[in-house]
Design a protein around this motif. Structure first.
Motif, mmCIF file in Angstrom:
data_model
loop_
_atom_site.group_PDB
_atom_site.id
_atom_site.type_symbol
_atom_site.label_atom_id
_atom_site.label_comp_id
_atom_site.label_asym_id
_atom_site.label_seq_id
_atom_site.Cartn_x
_atom_site.Cartn_y
_atom_site.Cartn_z
ATOM 1 N N SER A 54 -50.921 -61.809 -37.029
ATOM 2 C CA SER A 54 -52.214 -61.443 -37.598
ATOM 3 C C SER A 54 -52.169 -61.565 -39.114
ATOM 4 C CB SER A 54 -52.617 -60.015 -37.205
ATOM 5 O OG SER A 54 -51.761 -59.071 -37.820
ATOM 6 N N MET A 55 -53.347 -61.606 -39.725
ATOM 7 C CA MET A 55 -53.496 -61.613 -41.180
ATOM 8 C C MET A 55 -54.671 -60.717 -41.531
ATOM 9 S SD MET A 55 -53.004 -65.671 -42.169
ATOM 10 C CE MET A 55 -53.920 -66.321 -40.745
ATOM 11 N N ARG A 56 -54.558 -60.001 -42.627
ATOM 12 C CA ARG A 56 -55.677 -59.172 -43.066
ATOM 13 C C ARG A 56 -55.660 -59.055 -44.586
ATOM 14 N NH1 ARG A 56 -54.364 -53.964 -44.520
ATOM 15 N NH2 ARG A 56 -52.214 -53.321 -44.107
ATOM 16 N N TYR A 57 -56.851 -58.908 -45.156
ATOM 17 C CA TYR A 57 -56.948 -58.660 -46.585
ATOM 18 C C TYR A 57 -56.540 -57.226 -46.880
ATOM 19 C CZ TYR A 57 -59.509 -63.023 -47.381
ATOM 20 O OH TYR A 57 -59.873 -64.339 -47.469
ATOM 21 N N CYS A 58 -55.729 -57.050 -47.898
ATOM 22 C CA CYS A 58 -55.365 -55.707 -48.341
ATOM 23 C C CYS A 58 -56.411 -55.201 -49.325
ATOM 24 C CB CYS A 58 -53.995 -55.709 -49.024
ATOM 25 S SG CYS A 58 -52.657 -56.240 -47.946
ATOM 26 N N SER A 59 -56.452 -53.881 -49.493
ATOM 27 C CA SER A 59 -57.405 -53.301 -50.430
ATOM 28 C C SER A 59 -57.047 -53.721 -51.842
ATOM 29 C CB SER A 59 -57.407 -51.778 -50.328
ATOM 30 O OG SER A 59 -56.111 -51.265 -50.598
ATOM 31 N N GLY A 60 -58.026 -54.073 -52.586
ATOM 32 C CA GLY A 60 -57.842 -54.469 -53.979
ATOM 33 C C GLY A 60 -59.211 -54.653 -54.603
ATOM 34 N N THR A 61 -59.419 -54.123 -55.789
ATOM 35 C CA THR A 61 -60.728 -54.188 -56.421
ATOM 36 C C THR A 61 -60.620 -54.699 -57.847
ATOM 37 O OG1 THR A 61 -60.540 -51.881 -57.140
ATOM 38 C CG2 THR A 61 -61.642 -52.291 -55.031
ATOM 39 N N ASP A 62 -61.713 -55.253 -58.325
ATOM 40 C CA ASP A 62 -61.767 -55.702 -59.712
ATOM 41 C C ASP A 62 -62.283 -54.579 -60.599
ATOM 42 O OD1 ASP A 62 -64.498 -55.560 -59.272
ATOM 43 O OD2 ASP A 62 -64.755 -57.729 -59.128
ATOM 44 N N GLU A 63 -62.566 -54.925 -61.857
ATOM 45 C CA GLU A 63 -62.993 -53.899 -62.809
ATOM 46 C C GLU A 63 -64.344 -53.290 -62.450
ATOM 47 O OE1 GLU A 63 -64.151 -57.979 -64.252
ATOM 48 O OE2 GLU A 63 -62.356 -56.997 -63.474
ATOM 49 N N LEU A 64 -65.098 -53.949 -61.571
ATOM 50 C CA LEU A 64 -66.386 -53.427 -61.133
ATOM 51 C C LEU A 64 -66.285 -52.666 -59.820
ATOM 52 C CD1 LEU A 64 -68.650 -56.510 -61.952
ATOM 53 C CD2 LEU A 64 -68.238 -54.472 -63.355
ATOM 54 N N GLY A 65 -65.047 -52.563 -59.303
ATOM 55 C CA GLY A 65 -64.848 -51.844 -58.052
ATOM 56 C C GLY A 65 -65.140 -52.661 -56.808
ATOM 57 N N GLN A 66 -65.313 -53.969 -56.967
ATOM 58 C CA GLN A 66 -65.599 -54.837 -55.823
ATOM 59 C C GLN A 66 -64.305 -55.381 -55.227
ATOM 60 O OE1 GLN A 66 -68.183 -57.670 -57.826
ATOM 61 N NE2 GLN A 66 -70.020 -56.618 -57.074
#
Length: 278
Positions: free
Chosen positions: A76-88
Protein backbone atom coordinates in the motif's frame (compact mmCIF):
# COMPACT_ATOMS: atom_id res chain seq x y z
CA UNK A 1 -2.93 17.24 -4.76
CA UNK A 2 -0.24 19.72 -5.74
CA UNK A 3 -0.67 21.94 -8.75
CA UNK A 4 0.80 20.93 -12.10
CA UNK A 5 1.43 24.54 -13.06
CA UNK A 6 1.85 27.96 -11.47
CA UNK A 7 1.43 31.46 -12.86
CA UNK A 8 4.11 34.11 -12.60
CA UNK A 9 4.33 37.74 -13.65
CA UNK A 10 7.33 38.20 -15.94
CA UNK A 11 8.97 40.80 -18.14
CA UNK A 12 9.04 39.90 -21.83
CA UNK A 13 11.92 41.26 -23.93
CA UNK A 14 11.75 41.13 -27.71
CA UNK A 15 14.02 42.45 -30.43
CA UNK A 16 12.32 44.71 -32.96
CA UNK A 17 13.45 46.75 -35.96
CA UNK A 18 13.90 49.75 -33.69
CA UNK A 19 15.57 48.04 -30.71
CA UNK A 20 14.40 45.87 -27.83
CA UNK A 21 10.89 46.21 -26.45
CA UNK A 22 9.84 45.34 -22.90
CA UNK A 23 6.39 44.50 -21.59
CA UNK A 24 4.96 42.66 -18.56
CA UNK A 25 2.92 39.51 -19.04
CA UNK A 26 1.73 36.39 -17.22
CA UNK A 27 3.53 33.12 -17.84
CA UNK A 28 2.71 29.52 -16.93
CA UNK A 29 5.45 27.44 -15.29
CA UNK A 30 5.58 23.72 -14.66
CA UNK A 31 5.36 23.09 -10.92
CA UNK A 32 8.30 21.51 -9.11
CA UNK A 33 8.05 20.30 -5.52
CA UNK A 34 9.92 17.82 -3.31
CA UNK A 35 8.55 14.33 -2.71
CA UNK A 36 9.78 12.30 0.24
CA UNK A 37 9.31 8.53 0.24
CA UNK A 38 9.35 6.74 3.58
CA UNK A 39 9.56 3.06 4.53
CA UNK A 40 8.83 2.08 8.09
CA UNK A 41 8.83 5.72 9.10
CA UNK A 42 12.36 6.24 7.75
CA UNK A 43 13.25 8.32 4.71
CA UNK A 44 14.07 6.24 1.65
CA UNK A 45 14.70 9.15 -0.71
CA UNK A 46 13.71 12.71 -1.49
CA UNK A 47 13.35 13.79 -5.09
CA UNK A 48 12.07 16.83 -6.93
CA UNK A 49 9.14 16.25 -9.23
CA UNK A 50 6.06 17.70 -10.90
CA UNK A 51 3.14 16.85 -8.59
CA UNK A 52 0.72 14.30 -9.99
CA UNK A 53 0.85 10.54 -10.43
CA UNK A 54 2.94 10.43 -7.26
CA UNK A 55 2.05 6.84 -6.40
CA UNK A 56 3.15 5.81 -9.89
CA UNK A 57 6.41 7.69 -9.42
CA UNK A 58 7.01 5.93 -6.10
CA UNK A 59 6.23 2.52 -7.57
CA UNK A 60 8.39 3.11 -10.62
CA UNK A 61 11.30 4.28 -8.51
CA UNK A 62 11.09 1.05 -6.49
CA UNK A 63 11.25 -0.94 -9.72
CA UNK A 64 14.17 1.17 -10.94
CA UNK A 65 16.01 0.52 -7.68
CA UNK A 66 15.53 -3.22 -8.16
CA UNK A 67 13.47 -3.44 -4.97
CA UNK A 68 10.12 -4.64 -6.32
CA UNK A 69 8.99 -6.39 -9.48
CA UNK A 70 5.32 -7.14 -8.75
CA UNK A 71 2.44 -5.07 -7.41
CA UNK A 72 1.97 -7.55 -4.55
CA UNK A 73 5.36 -6.59 -3.11
CA UNK A 74 4.12 -3.02 -2.69
CA UNK A 75 1.24 -3.58 -0.30
CA UNK A 76 0.00 0.00 0.00
CA UNK A 77 0.92 3.68 -0.30
CA UNK A 78 -0.53 6.67 1.50
CA UNK A 79 0.17 10.37 1.84
CA UNK A 80 1.50 11.33 5.25
CA UNK A 81 0.28 14.42 7.07
CA UNK A 82 2.15 17.53 6.07
CA UNK A 83 1.06 21.13 5.64
CA UNK A 84 2.40 24.30 4.11
CA UNK A 85 2.54 27.75 5.67
CA UNK A 86 -1.19 28.16 4.99
CA UNK A 87 -2.05 24.91 6.74
CA UNK A 88 -2.96 23.10 3.52
CA UNK A 89 -2.03 19.49 2.87
CA UNK A 90 1.14 19.41 0.73
CA UNK A 91 0.93 15.80 -0.50
CA UNK A 92 4.72 15.77 -0.52
CA UNK A 93 5.36 12.76 1.74
CA UNK A 94 4.37 9.17 0.91
CA UNK A 95 4.59 6.23 3.28
CA UNK A 96 5.29 2.93 1.51
CA UNK A 97 4.14 -0.36 2.99
CA UNK A 98 6.41 -3.01 1.47
CA UNK A 99 6.49 -6.75 1.85
CA UNK A 100 8.30 -7.19 5.20
CA UNK A 101 10.99 -9.24 3.49
CA UNK A 102 11.92 -6.19 1.37
CA UNK A 103 12.03 -3.48 4.04
CA UNK A 104 15.62 -4.00 5.13
CA UNK A 105 16.86 -4.18 1.54
CA UNK A 106 15.03 -0.93 0.78
CA UNK A 107 16.50 0.93 3.73
CA UNK A 108 20.00 -0.34 2.99
CA UNK A 109 19.89 1.30 -0.43
CA UNK A 110 18.29 4.58 0.60
CA UNK A 111 19.74 7.85 -0.57
CA UNK A 112 20.96 10.18 2.13
CA UNK A 113 21.18 13.27 -0.08
CA UNK A 114 18.49 15.37 -1.70
CA UNK A 115 18.25 14.31 -5.35
CA UNK A 116 17.09 16.54 -8.14
CA UNK A 117 14.41 15.70 -10.65
CA UNK A 118 16.98 15.24 -13.41
CA UNK A 119 20.07 13.85 -11.74
CA UNK A 120 19.34 10.14 -11.86
CA UNK A 121 21.92 8.36 -9.73
CA UNK A 122 23.48 11.34 -7.95
CA UNK A 123 23.05 10.86 -4.24
CA UNK A 124 23.27 7.08 -4.25
CA UNK A 125 25.36 5.88 -1.34
CA UNK A 126 27.49 3.46 -3.32
CA UNK A 127 28.65 3.23 -6.92
CA UNK A 128 27.72 -0.45 -6.75
CA UNK A 129 24.08 0.60 -6.41
CA UNK A 130 24.23 1.87 -9.99
CA UNK A 131 24.57 -1.63 -11.40
CA UNK A 132 21.19 -3.16 -10.62
CA UNK A 133 20.78 -6.87 -11.08
CA UNK A 134 19.21 -7.57 -14.45
CA UNK A 135 16.96 -10.63 -14.85
CA UNK A 136 18.99 -13.81 -15.25
CA UNK A 137 16.44 -15.18 -17.68
CA UNK A 138 14.76 -12.26 -19.44
CA UNK A 139 11.50 -12.92 -21.31
CA UNK A 140 11.77 -14.03 -24.91
CA UNK A 141 11.87 -10.95 -27.20
CA UNK A 142 8.51 -10.14 -28.75
CA UNK A 143 8.95 -6.68 -30.26
CA UNK A 144 9.16 -6.05 -33.97
CA UNK A 145 8.64 -2.49 -35.14
CA UNK A 146 8.87 -0.91 -38.57
CA UNK A 147 11.37 1.88 -39.15
CA UNK A 148 8.55 4.17 -40.26
CA UNK A 149 6.62 3.56 -37.02
CA UNK A 150 9.74 4.12 -34.93
CA UNK A 151 10.43 7.43 -36.67
CA UNK A 152 6.88 8.60 -35.89
CA UNK A 153 7.12 8.03 -32.12
CA UNK A 154 8.61 11.45 -31.21
CA UNK A 155 5.83 13.26 -33.07
CA UNK A 156 3.16 11.13 -31.42
CA UNK A 157 4.75 11.78 -28.03
CA UNK A 158 4.91 15.53 -28.61
CA UNK A 159 1.32 15.71 -29.85
CA UNK A 160 0.11 14.23 -26.57
CA UNK A 161 2.21 16.37 -24.20
CA UNK A 162 -0.49 18.60 -22.75
CA UNK A 163 1.66 19.95 -19.90
CA UNK A 164 4.53 20.76 -22.26
CA UNK A 165 2.11 22.57 -24.55
CA UNK A 166 1.16 24.94 -21.73
CA UNK A 167 4.57 25.38 -20.10
CA UNK A 168 7.35 24.23 -22.44
CA UNK A 169 9.17 23.06 -19.32
CA UNK A 170 8.69 19.31 -18.88
CA UNK A 171 10.03 16.05 -20.24
CA UNK A 172 7.90 13.12 -21.35
CA UNK A 173 8.12 9.36 -21.65
CA UNK A 174 5.73 7.31 -23.74
CA UNK A 175 5.17 3.56 -23.80
CA UNK A 176 4.32 2.23 -27.26
CA UNK A 177 3.30 -1.05 -28.82
CA UNK A 178 5.06 -2.43 -31.88
CA UNK A 179 2.37 -0.91 -34.08
CA UNK A 180 2.95 2.56 -32.66
CA UNK A 181 -0.06 2.65 -30.34
CA UNK A 182 0.51 4.97 -27.38
CA UNK A 183 -0.13 2.86 -24.28
CA UNK A 184 0.98 5.24 -21.53
CA UNK A 185 2.39 8.76 -21.32
CA UNK A 186 3.65 10.74 -18.37
CA UNK A 187 5.23 14.20 -18.09
CA UNK A 188 7.49 15.60 -15.40
CA UNK A 189 10.17 18.24 -14.91
CA UNK A 190 12.55 15.29 -14.55
CA UNK A 191 13.08 12.92 -17.46
CA UNK A 192 13.90 10.09 -15.05
CA UNK A 193 10.67 10.78 -13.19
CA UNK A 194 8.65 10.60 -16.41
CA UNK A 195 9.97 7.09 -17.08
CA UNK A 196 9.42 6.05 -13.46
CA UNK A 197 5.81 7.22 -13.65
CA UNK A 198 5.21 5.14 -16.78
CA UNK A 199 6.82 2.07 -15.24
CA UNK A 200 5.01 2.62 -11.94
CA UNK A 201 1.64 2.87 -13.66
CA UNK A 202 2.30 -0.44 -15.38
CA UNK A 203 3.44 -2.09 -12.14
CA UNK A 204 0.28 -1.02 -10.33
CA UNK A 205 -1.82 -2.34 -13.23
CA UNK A 206 -0.03 -5.71 -13.20
CA UNK A 207 1.58 -5.13 -16.61
CA UNK A 208 5.24 -5.86 -15.83
CA UNK A 209 7.41 -7.03 -17.48
CA UNK A 210 6.86 -4.75 -20.46
CA UNK A 211 7.89 -7.28 -23.08
CA UNK A 212 6.92 -6.30 -26.60
CA UNK A 213 7.00 -2.55 -25.95
CA UNK A 214 9.11 0.49 -26.76
CA UNK A 215 9.69 3.64 -24.72
CA UNK A 216 10.20 7.02 -26.40
CA UNK A 217 11.72 9.80 -24.29
CA UNK A 218 11.91 13.51 -25.03
CA UNK A 219 15.53 13.99 -23.93
CA UNK A 220 18.78 12.12 -24.23
CA UNK A 221 19.35 8.45 -23.39
CA UNK A 222 21.41 8.06 -20.23
CA UNK A 223 22.70 4.96 -18.47
CA UNK A 224 19.96 5.35 -15.86
CA UNK A 225 17.16 5.41 -18.43
CA UNK A 226 18.45 2.25 -20.08
CA UNK A 227 18.67 0.66 -16.64
CA UNK A 228 15.07 1.61 -15.86
CA UNK A 229 13.94 0.19 -19.20
CA UNK A 230 15.85 -3.04 -18.64
CA UNK A 231 14.44 -3.61 -15.15
CA UNK A 232 10.92 -3.02 -16.49
CA UNK A 233 11.38 -5.45 -19.39
CA UNK A 234 11.18 -2.80 -22.14
CA UNK A 235 12.74 -4.02 -25.39
CA UNK A 236 13.46 -0.71 -27.16
CA UNK A 237 14.40 2.73 -25.87
CA UNK A 238 14.34 5.64 -28.30
CA UNK A 239 15.46 9.19 -27.51
CA UNK A 240 15.36 12.46 -29.41
CA UNK A 241 18.83 13.20 -28.05
CA UNK A 242 22.12 11.37 -27.87
CA UNK A 243 22.92 8.31 -25.79
CA UNK A 244 25.95 8.16 -23.52
CA UNK A 245 28.66 5.54 -23.94
CA UNK A 246 27.52 3.75 -20.77
CA UNK A 247 23.93 3.76 -22.01
CA UNK A 248 25.00 1.99 -25.20
CA UNK A 249 27.13 -0.51 -23.28
CA UNK A 250 24.31 -1.40 -20.90
CA UNK A 251 21.78 -1.64 -23.74
CA UNK A 252 24.10 -4.07 -25.53
CA UNK A 253 24.49 -6.20 -22.41
CA UNK A 254 20.80 -6.09 -21.48
CA UNK A 255 19.60 -6.93 -24.99
CA UNK A 256 17.80 -3.62 -25.47
CA UNK A 257 17.52 -1.89 -28.83
CA UNK A 258 18.78 1.66 -28.27
CA UNK A 259 17.95 4.47 -30.70
CA UNK A 260 19.01 8.10 -30.50
CA UNK A 261 18.80 11.38 -32.41
CA UNK A 262 15.28 10.41 -33.48
CA UNK A 263 14.28 13.61 -35.21
CA UNK A 264 12.19 14.02 -38.32
CA UNK A 265 13.29 11.57 -40.98
CA UNK A 266 16.33 9.98 -39.35
CA UNK A 267 17.63 8.24 -36.25
CA UNK A 268 20.63 6.19 -35.16
CA UNK A 269 20.38 2.63 -33.86
CA UNK A 270 23.22 1.84 -31.47
CA UNK A 271 22.41 -1.70 -30.33
CA UNK A 272 20.37 -4.72 -31.39
CA UNK A 273 18.94 -3.36 -34.67
CA UNK A 274 17.19 -6.67 -35.44
CA UNK A 275 13.93 -5.44 -33.87
CA UNK A 276 13.55 -2.67 -36.47
CA UNK A 277 12.13 -3.65 -39.86
CA UNK A 278 12.96 -1.61 -42.95
Amino acid sequence: MGRLTTRRRITRLQRTDTGVSSRPRNDVLAAEEPLELRVGGQTLTVTMRTPGHDFELAAGLLVSEGLVSTAEQLRSMRYCSGTDELGQQTYNVIDLDLDPALVQAALSTRRHLMTSSACGICGTTSIHAVHKALPEHPPKPQLSISAETLLQLPDTLRANQDLFASTGGVHAAGLFSGTGELLQLREDVGRHNAVDKVVGACLLNGRLPLTGTAVQVSGRASFELVQKAALAGVELLSAVGAPSSLAAELAETAGITLAGFSRGNSLNIYTHPHRVRL
